[in-house]
Design an enzyme around this catalytic site. Structure first.
Site, PDB file in Angstrom:
ATOM      1  N   PHE A   1       1.921  -1.828  -2.641  1.00 47.93           N
ATOM      2  CA  PHE A   1       1.727  -1.835  -4.104  1.00 47.93           C
ATOM      3  C   PHE A   1       0.782  -0.735  -4.581  1.00 47.93           C
ATOM      4  O   PHE A   1       0.812  -0.363  -5.744  1.00 47.93           O
ATOM      5  CB  PHE A   1       1.181  -3.212  -4.552  1.00 47.93           C
ATOM      6  CG  PHE A   1      -0.307  -3.366  -4.355  1.00 47.93           C
ATOM      7  CD1 PHE A   1      -1.202  -2.916  -5.324  1.00 47.93           C
ATOM      8  CD2 PHE A   1      -0.834  -3.932  -3.199  1.00 47.93           C
ATOM      9  CE1 PHE A   1      -2.575  -3.038  -5.138  1.00 47.93           C
ATOM     10  CE2 PHE A   1      -2.201  -4.054  -3.009  1.00 47.93           C
ATOM     11  CZ  PHE A   1      -3.081  -3.604  -3.974  1.00 47.93           C
TER      12      PHE A   1
ATOM     13  N   LYS B   1      12.686  -0.049  -0.536  1.00 51.70           N
ATOM     14  CA  LYS B   1      12.285  -1.438  -0.843  1.00 51.70           C
ATOM     15  C   LYS B   1      10.815  -1.346  -1.257  1.00 51.70           C
ATOM     16  O   LYS B   1       9.905  -1.381  -0.425  1.00 51.70           O
ATOM     17  CB  LYS B   1      12.451  -2.309   0.408  1.00 51.70           C
ATOM     18  CG  LYS B   1      12.650  -3.796   0.180  1.00 51.70           C
ATOM     19  CD  LYS B   1      11.571  -4.504  -0.566  1.00 51.70           C
ATOM     20  CE  LYS B   1      10.289  -4.736   0.185  1.00 51.70           C
ATOM     21  NZ  LYS B   1       9.193  -5.217  -0.728  1.00 51.70           N
TER      22      LYS B   1
ATOM     23  N   GLU C   1       7.076  -5.620  -4.355  1.00 52.25           N
ATOM     24  CA  GLU C   1       7.585  -6.482  -5.427  1.00 52.25           C
ATOM     25  C   GLU C   1       6.528  -6.701  -6.514  1.00 52.25           C
ATOM     26  O   GLU C   1       6.809  -7.310  -7.536  1.00 52.25           O
ATOM     27  CB  GLU C   1       8.082  -7.816  -4.847  1.00 52.25           C
ATOM     28  CG  GLU C   1       7.038  -8.683  -4.153  1.00 52.25           C
ATOM     29  CD  GLU C   1       6.762  -8.292  -2.694  1.00 52.25           C
ATOM     30  OE1 GLU C   1       6.777  -7.093  -2.366  1.00 52.25           O
ATOM     31  OE2 GLU C   1       6.509  -9.213  -1.895  1.00 52.25           O
TER      32      GLU C   1
ATOM     33  N   CYS D   1      -5.865   3.212   0.598  1.00 49.77           N
ATOM     34  CA  CYS D   1      -6.011   3.216   2.062  1.00 49.77           C
ATOM     35  C   CYS D   1      -6.946   4.330   2.493  1.00 49.77           C
ATOM     36  O   CYS D   1      -7.411   4.342   3.629  1.00 49.77           O
ATOM     37  CB  CYS D   1      -4.670   3.370   2.732  1.00 49.77           C
ATOM     38  SG  CYS D   1      -3.964   4.979   2.445  1.00 49.77           S
TER      39      CYS D   1
ATOM     40  N   GLU E   1     -10.303  -5.134   6.695  1.00 53.93           N
ATOM     41  CA  GLU E   1     -10.172  -4.378   5.450  1.00 53.93           C
ATOM     42  C   GLU E   1     -10.375  -5.325   4.267  1.00 53.93           C
ATOM     43  O   GLU E   1      -9.809  -6.414   4.249  1.00 53.93           O
ATOM     44  CB  GLU E   1      -8.758  -3.793   5.414  1.00 53.93           C
ATOM     45  CG  GLU E   1      -8.435  -2.978   4.190  1.00 53.93           C
ATOM     46  CD  GLU E   1      -7.006  -2.426   4.239  1.00 53.93           C
ATOM     47  OE1 GLU E   1      -6.071  -3.176   4.602  1.00 53.93           O
ATOM     48  OE2 GLU E   1      -6.833  -1.249   3.903  1.00 53.93           O
TER      49      GLU E   1
HETATM   50  P1  NAD Z   1       1.667  -5.422   2.362  1.00 49.96           P
HETATM   51  O1  NAD Z   1       1.624  -5.228   3.843  1.00 49.96           O
HETATM   52  O2  NAD Z   1       1.393  -6.769   1.807  1.00 49.96           O
HETATM   53  O3  NAD Z   1       3.118  -5.032   1.807  1.00 49.96           O
HETATM   54  C1  NAD Z   1       3.747  -3.820   2.159  1.00 49.96           C
HETATM   55  C2  NAD Z   1       5.257  -4.026   2.099  1.00 49.96           C
HETATM   56  O4  NAD Z   1       5.634  -5.003   3.067  1.00 49.96           O
HETATM   57  C3  NAD Z   1       5.757  -4.515   0.748  1.00 49.96           C
HETATM   58  O5  NAD Z   1       6.935  -3.821   0.411  1.00 49.96           O
HETATM   59  C4  NAD Z   1       6.029  -5.995   0.995  1.00 49.96           C
HETATM   60  O6  NAD Z   1       7.072  -6.497   0.207  1.00 49.96           O
HETATM   61  C5  NAD Z   1       6.400  -6.031   2.449  1.00 49.96           C
HETATM   62  N1  NAD Z   1       6.034  -7.312   3.072  1.00 49.96           N
HETATM   63  C6  NAD Z   1       5.084  -8.186   2.647  1.00 49.96           C
HETATM   64  N2  NAD Z   1       5.018  -9.242   3.478  1.00 49.96           N
HETATM   65  C7  NAD Z   1       5.920  -9.029   4.460  1.00 49.96           C
HETATM   66  C8  NAD Z   1       6.297  -9.750   5.629  1.00 49.96           C
HETATM   67  N3  NAD Z   1       5.707 -10.900   5.959  1.00 49.96           N
HETATM   68  N4  NAD Z   1       7.250  -9.224   6.407  1.00 49.96           N
HETATM   69  C9  NAD Z   1       7.831  -8.058   6.105  1.00 49.96           C
HETATM   70  N5  NAD Z   1       7.512  -7.331   5.011  1.00 49.96           N
HETATM   71  C10 NAD Z   1       6.565  -7.794   4.202  1.00 49.96           C
HETATM   72  O7  NAD Z   1       0.691  -4.317   1.750  1.00 49.96           O
HETATM   73  P2  NAD Z   1       0.186  -4.186   0.251  1.00 49.96           P
HETATM   74  O8  NAD Z   1      -0.764  -5.286  -0.040  1.00 49.96           O
HETATM   75  O9  NAD Z   1       1.340  -3.982  -0.663  1.00 49.96           O
HETATM   76  O10 NAD Z   1      -0.603  -2.803   0.339  1.00 49.96           O
HETATM   77  C11 NAD Z   1      -1.926  -2.691   0.755  1.00 49.96           C
HETATM   78  C12 NAD Z   1      -2.016  -2.357   2.225  1.00 49.96           C
HETATM   79  O11 NAD Z   1      -1.341  -1.147   2.507  1.00 49.96           O
HETATM   80  C13 NAD Z   1      -3.450  -2.129   2.669  1.00 49.96           C
HETATM   81  O12 NAD Z   1      -3.614  -2.691   3.943  1.00 49.96           O
HETATM   82  C14 NAD Z   1      -3.560  -0.617   2.727  1.00 49.96           C
HETATM   83  O13 NAD Z   1      -4.561  -0.116   3.590  1.00 49.96           O
HETATM   84  C15 NAD Z   1      -2.206  -0.261   3.221  1.00 49.96           C
HETATM   85  N6  NAD Z   1      -1.891   1.122   2.935  1.00 49.96           N
HETATM   86  C16 NAD Z   1      -1.860   1.990   3.978  1.00 49.96           C
HETATM   87  C17 NAD Z   1      -1.590   3.321   3.755  1.00 49.96           C
HETATM   88  C18 NAD Z   1      -1.531   4.294   4.892  1.00 49.96           C
HETATM   89  O14 NAD Z   1      -0.976   5.358   4.711  1.00 49.96           O
HETATM   90  N7  NAD Z   1      -2.073   3.988   6.057  1.00 49.96           N
HETATM   91  C19 NAD Z   1      -1.341   3.761   2.451  1.00 49.96           C
HETATM   92  C20 NAD Z   1      -1.373   2.841   1.414  1.00 49.96           C
HETATM   93  C21 NAD Z   1      -1.646   1.518   1.663  1.00 49.96           C
END
Ligand code: NAD
Length: 498
Positions: free
Chosen positions: A148, A172, A175, A280, A382
């Site tokens: 997100f 994808k 959401e 991140c 985190e």
């Molecule tokens: P998230 O892991 O909750 O969601 C990421 C994606 O995974 C979304 O599209 C979501 O729909 C999907 N998802 C959620 N639950 C799932 C499940 N159980 N199984 C499969 N898919 C699932 O992450 P977020 O809260 O949207 O974003 C924040 C996180 O992303 C933080 O940990 C941040 O550090 C990380 N991030 C990392 C980078 C990087 O380049 N390393 C960049 C941006 C964000």
């Protein structure tokens, strides 16, 4: 209520059985809904991608690049509308949303060079009458699963390179803020990409699992939290796919005794609290080296934090806005409580902050912890909110060990005037992206982005040449044009070029 629908070539399918809520983080109310798709929705997108991709791959790279140029121009033309839409769902301030989009466009600009980037290698006379050439071939259908916190930049990291290289791409998005990804897909079509080349399917775990299981998806790029990144990596690779999966982070800023503390405080304020800490590459941990540095830094940090302006995402004077939703607000506040329970000193408590007129918005004031210790869970995990933790180090070696031994290894920064210390730090620290007097060292588009350790699973970084390698496979042709005279030598022995 507004529905943010899938973007699938070939029209609407069956109505969705499940929907997710999209909140207005400024007000704390539901503003729209998003269908949570399933394998049947994905199947429609795959069929359209399969129909479109061979023709797109056969389109010469210069023409594909022209579509990317046109896409960039259209996004720039709609920048204000897109930035406002992004802020309205994410909560980050509009100027920051513009940055989110513009950093994504940098990758599109990089991808415009695809005719050059795809040039292969050629060796004349590798053996008698033998020339060898290699070419980069698109994979077919790629998928991207995005978080997100950068709903424009991260999708563009992925689809910019993937599409320019001749793949069809199924996105994808998160959401929680899916509207900008949808607009980007619409603009890509307007730019001249055939329908089916960039599609958006919405959903949660069910859709992610459908993507990971589908045999027509050759590669998956994921960015999100580490446990899910690891799940996506292990499931996708077990299903024979190429996968890159970027995860969470806990970036440290090392402050050496000779650093310019006024500049450090300015840099830290932006890097720790900008976008409410939901980056991140944020700097949520600061490591002053030596007692004197720690005392002086804390003293200067407090008035800087008191000046931070928290406001709604359209407030041009606000430094940062609300976090994305109520669940995330509760999670961040839970981590603050954990820090207190673990014995860290909570110097500034951002909990309970209320913005007048927006009392139900998901706002959190800036928080500062001091005397945080490496064994504490609130340090090891985190937080992803506007919380800065001071971990004091006695000397350079201890400061170097902290980020090096942390489970995450996304970014790190050192603030110093000493070139030798900086060079030594950059060479030895066990982290993927290093800033020297640069608080948020996100590499430019023609370099590549990735952390180490639990911040990334897989072998290829995002964008730059690493991105081109991820989204293509190499074919190598060994050719010989004989002059008609029969070969000398034994055909049953492995050929050598000698
Ligand atoms: P998230 O892991 O909750 O969601 C990421 C994606 O995974 C979304 O599209 C979501 O729909 C999907 N998802 C959620 N639950 C799932 C499940 N159980 N199984 C499969 N898919 C699932 O992450 P977020 O809260 O949207 O974003 C924040 C996180 O992303 C933080 O940990 C941040 O550090 C990380 N991030 C990392 C980078 C990087 O380049 N390393 C960049 C941006 C964000």
């Amino acid at each position: 209520m507004r529905i943010v629908d899938h973007v699938i070539a070939g029209g609407a399918g069956k109505p969705a059985a499940r929907f997710g809520d999209i909140f207005d983080p400024n007000q704390g109310v539901v503003q729209a809904r998003v269908p949570l798709g399933d394998a049947a929705v994905l199947e429609r997108a795959i069929a359209a991608a399969q129909a479109a991709q061979p023709g797109w791959a056969a389109t010469n790279p210069q023409r594909r690049a022209r579509v990317m140029f046109q896409f960039k121009a259209l996004v720039e033309k709609n920048l204000d509308e897109l930035a406002r839409l992004l802020s309205a769902e994410h909560g980050k301030v509009v100027a920051d949303s513009r940055g989110d989009i513009v950093r994504g466009l940098d990758v599109i600009e990089f991808a415009c060079g695809v005719p050059h980037l795809l040039k292969g290698e050629y060796s004349v006379g590798a053996g008698p009458g033998i020339d060898i050439y290699s070419m980069r071939v698109p994979l077919g259908i790629g998928a991207g699963i995005t978080p997100f916190n950068f709903p424009a930049m991260i999708p563009m990291w992925m689809f910019g390179v993937a599409i320019a290289c001749g793949n069809a791409f199924i996105l994808k998005p998160s959401e929680r803020d899916p509207s900008v990804p949808v607009r980007l897909a619409e603009l890509m079509q307007e730019a001249g990409a055939p329908a089916g080349i960039l599609q958006v399917v919405h959903g949660d775990k069910e859709m992610v699992d459908a993507i990971l299981a589908h045999p027509a998806v050759s590669a998956v790029s994921f960015v999100g939290s580490s446990d899910i990144a690891h799940y996506v990596y292990s499931t996708g690779t077990a299903n024979g796919k190429r996968v890159q999966a970027m995860g969470g982070a806990k970036n440290h800023g090392i402050v050496m005794p000779d650093a310019d503390l006024d500049q450090v405080v300015k840099d830290l304020s932006g890097a720790a609290f900008g976008s409410a800490g939901e980056r991140c590459m944020a700097l949520p941990v600061v490591v002053p080296v030596g007692e004197k540095t720690a005392v002086a830094l804390r003293e200067k940090m407090l008035p800087a934090m008191a000046k931070l302006r928290i406001g709604i995402s359209t407030d041009a004077d606000a430094d940062y806005g609300p976090v994305v939703n109520a669940a995330h607000k509760a999670r961040v506040e839970g981590w603050i409580q954990t820090g207190v329970d673990e014995g860290a000193e909570l110097v500034v408590d951002g909990r309970g902050f209320k913005l007048q007129g927006h009392e139900d918005g998901y706002f959190i004031g800036p928080s500062l912890f001091d005397h945080v210790k490496p064994h504490m869970q609130s340090y090891r995990e985190e937080i992803f909110g506007p919380v800065l933790q001071i971990v004091r180090a006695e000397n350079f070696e201890e400061a170097l060990r902290l980020p090096s031994e942390h489970q995450y290894g996304n970014g790190v920064a050192i603030f110093t005037r000493n070139g030798h210390a900086a060079r030594e730090f950059a060479a030895r620290v066990n982290v993927g992206m290093v800033g020297i007097n640069v608080p948020i060292p996100v590499p430019v588009a023609y370099h590549s982005f990735s952390g180490w350790k639990r911040s990334a699973f897989g072998d290829h970084n995002q964008h730059g040449m690493e991105g081109v390698r991820f989204w293509t496979k190499t074919k190598t042709v060994t050719q010989r044009w004989p002059d008609g005279s029969p070969d000398a030598g034994n055909a049953f022995v492995i050929p050598t070029m000698g």
